[in-house]
Design an enzyme around this catalytic site. Structure first.
Site, PDB file in Angstrom:
ATOM      1  N   ASP A  91      77.306  -1.999  53.796  1.00  0.00           N
ATOM      2  CA  ASP A  91      77.378  -2.611  52.463  1.00  0.00           C
ATOM      3  C   ASP A  91      78.597  -3.527  52.435  1.00  0.00           C
ATOM      4  O   ASP A  91      79.386  -3.561  53.379  1.00  0.00           O
ATOM      5  CB  ASP A  91      77.431  -1.538  51.382  1.00  0.00           C
ATOM      6  N   SER A  92      78.770  -4.263  51.363  1.00  0.00           N
ATOM      7  CA  SER A  92      79.812  -5.283  51.338  1.00  0.00           C
ATOM      8  C   SER A  92      81.170  -4.728  50.950  1.00  0.00           C
ATOM      9  O   SER A  92      82.173  -5.417  51.027  1.00  0.00           O
ATOM     10  CB  SER A  92      79.434  -6.358  50.330  1.00  0.00           C
ATOM     11  N   GLY A  93      81.216  -3.484  50.506  1.00  0.00           N
ATOM     12  CA  GLY A  93      82.469  -2.915  50.008  1.00  0.00           C
ATOM     13  C   GLY A  93      82.599  -3.050  48.502  1.00  0.00           C
ATOM     14  O   GLY A  93      83.415  -2.376  47.884  1.00  0.00           O
ATOM     15  N   PHE A  95      80.636  -2.183  45.957  1.00  0.00           N
ATOM     16  CA  PHE A  95      80.312  -1.018  45.135  1.00  0.00           C
ATOM     17  C   PHE A  95      81.441   0.014  45.171  1.00  0.00           C
ATOM     18  O   PHE A  95      81.815   0.572  44.139  1.00  0.00           O
ATOM     19  CB  PHE A  95      78.991  -0.388  45.586  1.00  0.00           C
ATOM     20  N   ASP A 145      79.278  -8.717  46.158  1.00  0.00           N
ATOM     21  CA  ASP A 145      78.782  -8.856  44.783  1.00  0.00           C
ATOM     22  C   ASP A 145      79.661  -8.066  43.832  1.00  0.00           C
ATOM     23  O   ASP A 145      80.459  -7.230  44.251  1.00  0.00           O
ATOM     24  CB  ASP A 145      77.331  -8.331  44.690  1.00  0.00           C
ATOM     25  N   GLN A 215      71.644  -8.886  41.029  1.00  0.00           N
ATOM     26  CA  GLN A 215      72.283  -8.105  39.955  1.00  0.00           C
ATOM     27  C   GLN A 215      71.573  -8.441  38.640  1.00  0.00           C
ATOM     28  O   GLN A 215      70.404  -8.744  38.643  1.00  0.00           O
ATOM     29  CB  GLN A 215      73.788  -8.406  39.916  1.00  0.00           C
ATOM     30  N   ASP A 292      68.524   3.594  50.556  1.00  0.00           N
ATOM     31  CA  ASP A 292      69.571   4.488  51.029  1.00  0.00           C
ATOM     32  C   ASP A 292      70.009   5.312  49.834  1.00  0.00           C
ATOM     33  O   ASP A 292      69.878   4.859  48.697  1.00  0.00           O
ATOM     34  CB  ASP A 292      70.795   3.706  51.539  1.00  0.00           C
ATOM     35  N   CYS A 330      57.620  22.236  56.470  1.00  0.00           N
ATOM     36  CA  CYS A 330      58.559  21.303  57.110  1.00  0.00           C
ATOM     37  C   CYS A 330      58.639  21.616  58.603  1.00  0.00           C
ATOM     38  O   CYS A 330      58.715  22.775  59.001  1.00  0.00           O
ATOM     39  CB  CYS A 330      59.942  21.429  56.472  1.00  0.00           C
ATOM     40  N   CYS A 332      61.097  20.663  60.579  1.00  0.00           N
ATOM     41  CA  CYS A 332      62.455  20.481  61.101  1.00  0.00           C
ATOM     42  C   CYS A 332      62.944  21.739  61.796  1.00  0.00           C
ATOM     43  O   CYS A 332      62.407  22.834  61.619  1.00  0.00           O
ATOM     44  CB  CYS A 332      63.414  20.034  59.992  1.00  0.00           C
ATOM     45  N   CYS A 335      63.934  24.759  59.520  1.00  0.00           N
ATOM     46  CA  CYS A 335      62.812  25.536  58.983  1.00  0.00           C
ATOM     47  C   CYS A 335      62.086  26.317  60.083  1.00  0.00           C
ATOM     48  O   CYS A 335      61.502  27.370  59.829  1.00  0.00           O
ATOM     49  CB  CYS A 335      61.854  24.618  58.232  1.00  0.00           C
ATOM     50  N   HIS A 361      67.985  19.680  57.152  1.00  0.00           N
ATOM     51  CA  HIS A 361      66.686  19.849  56.474  1.00  0.00           C
ATOM     52  C   HIS A 361      66.438  18.756  55.425  1.00  0.00           C
ATOM     53  O   HIS A 361      65.361  18.164  55.383  1.00  0.00           O
ATOM     54  CB  HIS A 361      66.533  21.223  55.814  1.00  0.00           C
TER      55      HIS A 361
END
Ligand SMILES: [Zn+2]
Length: 386
Positions: A91-93, A95, A145, A215, A292, A330, A332, A335, A361
């Site tokens: 990310d751009s930093g 946030f 942004d 935005q 994400d 599941c 995984c 589990c 999990h």
């Protein structure tokens, strides 16, 4: 440009596609686990590979403060640094500057902020945020942004959106002038022979892909305008930012809808910081390709587990004698091996392994959800063809 996006199949508005990046291919729709400081907390990289993680998100703000961009550049870029020779997005930093740092000061030039680590003063501009991301060397990087706070008045939101557009243009200009300074390019990965992951034709050079960010706060007309004018700046992909900032869910849905219809069909669409398992299903259906969220990993560390039978708060006494698997549906390795009783015991005893197993999990659950969505889109399309 070596970065490419291909759509393989559609199911109404949903799309299944492939992103080609300098460090490999990503099948979409995709969930990107958050590896804030170049680690998904508690989970080693080989386990992430076993889980089928295709691309990680790292936070520029955190890596810029520690260990520092220049250190990572000298070590060959963030993929090599964290021994994850697969795609990464930073990310751009922006946030984090807005959410973690108090005492920030925003001007047209950029943002002055204090480190949450030691209180030292720093400055991010569109140019320096892109320079940091080129130095880190992720495959996909984001324009700088301003994440508009919520709630915000119309005039304030509009002014913020306008500044984000000017910052987007400055981000792109700096990127175009400096994109060949990426650490793995300067290390000489220039031909397909030298780069086994590459999709380069002879003579092409590898650079990162820069995405723009829409935005516009909680106003549909500003979302639309932000989308249209960001697209005019021509990025490799488009993110929808500034959501999941405390607004009610129906409003998030409305803002995504207001923006996404003005994003180009042939470019990847990334919805930032979203969401619950139900929400990621919803947004894939709306045509989002990438998401994400810290939710699966953060919730896991607090003992909240997502399963095919609903949410489980593992600390509850009712699981103390429950020898069944966490989620019988599941596949995984958690589990497959451990009981709810054992996971409950680990959590109640505040054992490190509780956080590790819970995170594995929850990530498996999110990744499986995305894989199923992708398969459904592909199956639907092939059924239509025959
Ligand atoms: Zn599981």
């Amino acid at each position: 440009m070596p970065f490419r996006f291909e759509i393989e199949a559609r199911d109404d508005k949903a799309r299944a596609g492939r992103l080609f990046t300098p460090h490999g291919e990503v099948q979409t729709p995709v969930f990107m686990p958050v590896g804030t400081v170049a680690t998904v907390k508690g989970v080693p990289q080989d386990t992430l590979e076993e889980l089928g993680v295709q691309i990680l998100l790292n936070n520029t703000y955190h890596l810029y403060l520690r260990p520092g961009v220049e250190m990572i550049r000298q070590l060959g870029g963030v993929q090599k640094f964290m021994s994850w020779e697969h795609p990464i997005l930073t990310d751009s930093g922006g946030f984090q500057v807005f959410s973690l740092s108090d005492l920030r000061k925003v001007t047209e030039e950029g943002v002055t902020f204090r480190s949450h680590l030691d209180g030292s003063s720093h400055f991010f501009s569109p140019e320096s945020a892109i320079a940091a991301q080129i130095g880190l060397g992720a495959d996909i990087i984001m324009a700088f942004d301003e994440c508009t706070e919520h709630p915000a008045e119309y005039a304030r939101t509009q002014a913020s959106m306008e500044m984000t557009l000017r910052w987007a243009a400055r981000s792109k200009k700096y990127f175009e002038e400096h994109k060949q300074e990426v650490p793995w390019f300067s290390r000489g990965l220039k031909s397909p022979v030298e780069n086994p992951h590459g999709v380069l034709r002879q003579g092409e050079v590898q650079t990162q892909a820069l995405f723009g960010i829409v935005q516009g706060g909680m106003f549909p007309d500003l979302r639309r305008e932000s989308a249209q004018r960001t697209v005019e700046l021509d990025f490799s992909g488009y993110a929808i930012g500034g959501l999941s900032v405390g607004e009610p869910r129906p409003m998030t849905h409305e803002m995504v809808d207001a923006a996404i219809r003005f994003l180009p069909e042939d470019k990847p669409r990334y919805l930032m910081g979203v969401g619950t398992p139900e929400e990621i299903v919803h947004y894939v259906a709306q045509g989002v390709d990438m998401m994400d969220c810290v939710l699966p990993t953060r919730a896991a560390r607090h003992g909240l587990l997502f399963t095919s039978e609903g949410r489980i708060t593992i600390k509850n006494a009712r699981y103390a004698g429950d020898d069944s698997p966490l989620d019988p549906n599941c596949g995984c390795k958690v589990c497959a091996r451990y009981s709810r009783a054992y996971l409950r015991h680990l959590y109640a005893s505040n054992e490190l392994l509780a956080q590790v197993l819970n995170t594995i999990h929850n990530l498996a659950y999110y990744l499986d959800t995305m894989r199923r969505m992708r398969e459904k889109i592909l199956a639907r399309t092939s059924a239509t063809r025959t």
